[in-house]
Design a protein around this motif. Structure first.
Motif, PDB file in Angstrom:
ATOM      1  N   GLU A  45      47.453  41.119  38.719  1.00 35.71           N
ATOM      2  CA  GLU A  45      47.485  41.042  40.183  1.00 35.71           C
ATOM      3  C   GLU A  45      47.692  39.605  40.646  1.00 35.71           C
ATOM      4  O   GLU A  45      48.437  39.341  41.596  1.00 35.71           O
ATOM      5  CB  GLU A  45      46.192  41.600  40.771  1.00 35.71           C
ATOM      6  N   LEU A  46      47.019  38.673  39.977  1.00 31.77           N
ATOM      7  CA  LEU A  46      47.173  37.267  40.339  1.00 31.77           C
ATOM      8  C   LEU A  46      48.601  36.792  40.101  1.00 31.77           C
ATOM      9  O   LEU A  46      49.150  36.011  40.888  1.00 31.77           O
ATOM     10  CB  LEU A  46      46.184  36.406  39.545  1.00 31.77           C
ATOM     11  N   VAL A  47      49.193  37.245  39.008  1.00 32.17           N
ATOM     12  CA  VAL A  47      50.588  36.895  38.728  1.00 32.17           C
ATOM     13  C   VAL A  47      51.498  37.465  39.820  1.00 32.17           C
ATOM     14  O   VAL A  47      52.391  36.779  40.312  1.00 32.17           O
ATOM     15  CB  VAL A  47      51.020  37.426  37.346  1.00 32.17           C
ATOM     16  N   CYS A  48      51.246  38.702  40.204  1.00 30.96           N
ATOM     17  CA  CYS A  48      52.052  39.322  41.264  1.00 30.96           C
ATOM     18  C   CYS A  48      51.893  38.574  42.581  1.00 30.96           C
ATOM     19  O   CYS A  48      52.866  38.348  43.305  1.00 30.96           O
ATOM     20  CB  CYS A  48      51.650  40.786  41.442  1.00 30.96           C
ATOM     21  N   ASP A  49      50.668  38.160  42.891  1.00 32.61           N
ATOM     22  CA  ASP A  49      50.429  37.388  44.113  1.00 32.61           C
ATOM     23  C   ASP A  49      51.186  36.063  44.072  1.00 32.61           C
ATOM     24  O   ASP A  49      51.730  35.608  45.081  1.00 32.61           O
ATOM     25  CB  ASP A  49      48.927  37.117  44.297  1.00 32.61           C
ATOM     26  N   TYR A  50      51.198  35.444  42.881  1.00 31.56           N
ATOM     27  CA  TYR A  50      51.938  34.191  42.723  1.00 31.56           C
ATOM     28  C   TYR A  50      53.424  34.418  42.986  1.00 31.56           C
ATOM     29  O   TYR A  50      54.068  33.640  43.709  1.00 31.56           O
ATOM     30  CB  TYR A  50      51.736  33.632  41.320  1.00 31.56           C
ATOM     31  N   LEU A  51      53.967  35.499  42.430  1.00 29.98           N
ATOM     32  CA  LEU A  51      55.387  35.793  42.621  1.00 29.98           C
ATOM     33  C   LEU A  51      55.692  36.073  44.096  1.00 29.98           C
ATOM     34  O   LEU A  51      56.721  35.638  44.614  1.00 29.98           O
ATOM     35  CB  LEU A  51      55.791  36.988  41.758  1.00 29.98           C
ATOM     36  N   LEU A  52      54.811  36.779  44.769  1.00 23.40           N
ATOM     37  CA  LEU A  52      54.999  37.026  46.198  1.00 23.40           C
ATOM     38  C   LEU A  52      55.034  35.711  46.972  1.00 23.40           C
ATOM     39  O   LEU A  52      55.822  35.545  47.898  1.00 23.40           O
ATOM     40  CB  LEU A  52      53.869  37.908  46.740  1.00 23.40           C
ATOM     41  N   SER A  53      54.157  34.767  46.572  1.00 19.20           N
ATOM     42  CA  SER A  53      54.132  33.472  47.259  1.00 19.20           C
ATOM     43  C   SER A  53      55.414  32.690  47.057  1.00 19.20           C
ATOM     44  O   SER A  53      55.743  31.798  47.837  1.00 19.20           O
ATOM     45  CB  SER A  53      52.933  32.635  46.779  1.00 19.20           C
ATOM     46  N   GLN A  54      56.158  33.037  45.976  1.00 16.83           N
ATOM     47  CA  GLN A  54      57.432  32.384  45.698  1.00 16.83           C
ATOM     48  C   GLN A  54      58.611  33.206  46.225  1.00 16.83           C
ATOM     49  O   GLN A  54      59.750  32.985  45.858  1.00 16.83           O
ATOM     50  CB  GLN A  54      57.594  32.172  44.176  1.00 16.83           C
ATOM     51  N   LYS A  55      58.282  34.164  47.091  1.00 13.21           N
ATOM     52  CA  LYS A  55      59.284  35.020  47.736  1.00 13.21           C
ATOM     53  C   LYS A  55      60.013  35.917  46.746  1.00 13.21           C
ATOM     54  O   LYS A  55      61.200  36.196  46.869  1.00 13.21           O
ATOM     55  CB  LYS A  55      60.289  34.183  48.538  1.00 13.21           C
ATOM     56  N   VAL A  56      59.280  36.404  45.754  1.00 16.45           N
ATOM     57  CA  VAL A  56      59.829  37.371  44.804  1.00 16.45           C
ATOM     58  C   VAL A  56      59.301  38.751  45.200  1.00 16.45           C
ATOM     59  O   VAL A  56      58.098  38.936  45.355  1.00 16.45           O
ATOM     60  CB  VAL A  56      59.396  37.047  43.360  1.00 16.45           C
ATOM     61  N   ALA A  57      60.183  39.703  45.384  1.00 18.36           N
ATOM     62  CA  ALA A  57      59.780  41.072  45.701  1.00 18.36           C
ATOM     63  C   ALA A  57      59.323  41.755  44.414  1.00 18.36           C
ATOM     64  O   ALA A  57      60.021  41.713  43.403  1.00 18.36           O
ATOM     65  CB  ALA A  57      60.942  41.835  46.320  1.00 18.36           C
ATOM     66  N   VAL A  58      58.133  42.365  44.458  1.00 20.67           N
ATOM     67  CA  VAL A  58      57.561  43.005  43.273  1.00 20.67           C
ATOM     68  C   VAL A  58      57.408  44.499  43.547  1.00 20.67           C
ATOM     69  O   VAL A  58      56.501  44.929  44.254  1.00 20.67           O
ATOM     70  CB  VAL A  58      56.195  42.393  42.907  1.00 20.67           C
ATOM     71  N   SER A  59      58.307  45.286  42.974  1.00 20.86           N
ATOM     72  CA  SER A  59      58.255  46.733  43.168  1.00 20.86           C
ATOM     73  C   SER A  59      57.112  47.327  42.354  1.00 20.86           C
ATOM     74  O   SER A  59      56.863  46.921  41.216  1.00 20.86           O
ATOM     75  CB  SER A  59      59.574  47.375  42.729  1.00 20.86           C
ATOM     76  N   GLY A  60      56.417  48.286  42.966  1.00 23.04           N
ATOM     77  CA  GLY A  60      55.331  48.957  42.261  1.00 23.04           C
ATOM     78  C   GLY A  60      54.001  48.255  42.381  1.00 23.04           C
ATOM     79  O   GLY A  60      53.004  48.712  41.811  1.00 23.04           O
ATOM     80  N   TYR A  61      53.951  47.152  43.126  1.00 21.53           N
ATOM     81  CA  TYR A  61      52.687  46.428  43.307  1.00 21.53           C
ATOM     82  C   TYR A  61      52.259  46.506  44.754  1.00 21.53           C
ATOM     83  O   TYR A  61      53.010  46.144  45.650  1.00 21.53           O
ATOM     84  CB  TYR A  61      52.836  44.960  42.898  1.00 21.53           C
ATOM     85  N   GLU A  62      51.085  47.014  44.973  1.00 16.64           N
ATOM     86  CA  GLU A  62      50.524  47.082  46.314  1.00 16.64           C
ATOM     87  C   GLU A  62      49.420  46.050  46.417  1.00 16.64           C
ATOM     88  O   GLU A  62      48.390  46.155  45.764  1.00 16.64           O
ATOM     89  CB  GLU A  62      49.949  48.483  46.589  1.00 16.64           C
ATOM     90  N   LYS A  63      49.639  45.030  47.234  1.00 18.17           N
ATOM     91  CA  LYS A  63      48.662  43.960  47.384  1.00 18.17           C
ATOM     92  C   LYS A  63      47.408  44.508  48.036  1.00 18.17           C
ATOM     93  O   LYS A  63      47.465  45.241  49.017  1.00 18.17           O
ATOM     94  CB  LYS A  63      49.233  42.816  48.222  1.00 18.17           C
ATOM     95  N   LYS A  64      46.251  44.131  47.495  1.00 13.80           N
ATOM     96  CA  LYS A  64      44.987  44.602  48.037  1.00 13.80           C
ATOM     97  C   LYS A  64      44.702  43.950  49.383  1.00 13.80           C
ATOM     98  O   LYS A  64      45.216  42.879  49.674  1.00 13.80           O
ATOM     99  CB  LYS A  64      43.843  44.304  47.051  1.00 13.80           C
ATOM    100  N   PRO A  65      43.855  44.599  50.198  1.00 12.95           N
ATOM    101  CA  PRO A  65      43.556  44.041  51.522  1.00 12.95           C
ATOM    102  C   PRO A  65      43.055  42.616  51.428  1.00 12.95           C
ATOM    103  O   PRO A  65      42.368  42.240  50.473  1.00 12.95           O
ATOM    104  CB  PRO A  65      42.465  44.979  52.057  1.00 12.95           C
ATOM    105  N   GLY A  66      43.422  41.792  52.427  1.00 12.84           N
ATOM    106  CA  GLY A  66      42.924  40.427  52.444  1.00 12.84           C
ATOM    107  C   GLY A  66      43.949  39.441  52.941  1.00 12.84           C
ATOM    108  O   GLY A  66      43.615  38.502  53.636  1.00 12.84           O
ATOM    109  N   VAL A  67      45.222  39.657  52.628  1.00 15.01           N
ATOM    110  CA  VAL A  67      46.240  38.697  53.030  1.00 15.01           C
ATOM    111  C   VAL A  67      47.299  39.345  53.897  1.00 15.01           C
ATOM    112  O   VAL A  67      47.460  39.003  55.051  1.00 15.01           O
ATOM    113  CB  VAL A  67      46.897  38.037  51.797  1.00 15.01           C
TER     114      VAL A  67
END
Length: 232
Positions: A45-67
């Motif tokens: 999840e942390l890796v996916c969050d990092y990728l999102l912060s770098q403007k990478v779209a991550v299919s199949g990942y639903e970010k948990k509430p908070g951001v």
């Protein structure tokens, strides 16, 4: 330290892989990339969050509430400018006359892109920018399917992932901007306090020692604030 450096190298590697894939990855590709590290679900999840912060779209990942997630019924209110934009944009879609099968496919999904954008908490990001990002993702997603064979939910997942990546990227930029403003404010306060206490102008070495940073960092902060250290 070695493990930390190795993991940082892996993060750089996954980002490079994302760039090769037009800034789109799916959760399976990420898990496979880090297969040797045997990461926990939380670490993935942390890796996916990092990728999102770098403007990478991550299919199949639903970010948990908070951001960037919230319940649909808690939709963010539109500004006056956004409301005017939305009314004009929806009118344009309604009046659109598709001339090709490809345009017909796009026209069928564009209202759904708007609906998905309205569900997301934008936190200051203009609605039109989010919709535009979703439409770009829509074009790419439709290209992956032959006419009539597209999977609606998969396409919507791609659109949501792309828009979330944009929002996370914008939020990260805002966090960095706030952090820099705080650093500049701290520097100015320290200089003022030391100058008042000593009754003279202080030099960069003294300030760096007081703040526990290097002289280069002090100068970098000043440069980002559009200033420079002036020696008398």
């Amino acid at each position: 330290m070695a493990d930390k450096l190795k993991f940082q190298e892996k993060l750089s590697g996954i980002l490079h892989l994302a760039e090769e894939k037009q800034m789109h990855l799916n959760i399976e590709e990420i898990e496979k990339f880090f297969e040797e590290e045997a990461l926990s679900a939380q670490q993935i999840e942390l890796v996916c969050d990092y990728l999102l912060s770098q403007k990478v779209a991550v299919s199949g990942y639903e970010k948990k509430p908070g951001v960037i997630r919230q319940a649909e019924e808690e939709r963010e209110e539109l500004t006056r400018e956004e409301q005017e934009y939305l009314e004009s944009y929806l009118r344009e879609i309604h009046e659109m006359v598709p001339r090709t099968p490809e345009e017909s496919r796009l026209a069928a999904y564009m209202p759904l892109v708007t609906e998905e954008a309205l569900k997301l908490p934008r936190q200051g990001v203009f609605l039109g920018d989010v919709i535009q990002e979703g439409n770009v993702s829509l074009v790419g997603a439709l290209l992956a399917y032959a006419p009539g064979e597209e999977k609606r939910e998969e396409i919507l997942k791609e659109i949501r992932a792309s828009m979330r990546a944009l929002l996370e990227s914008q939020l990260e930029m805002k966090r960095q901007d706030r952090k820099m403003v705080d650093r500049v404010s701290d520097l100015e306060a320290t200089i003022r306090e030391m100058s008042d206490g000593l009754g003279r102008k202080v030099d960069v070495e003294e300030v760096a020692e007081k703040m526990g940073v290097s002289e280069e960092e002090i100068e970098d902060i000043l440069k980002l604030a559009g200033e420079e250290w002036k020696e008398e």
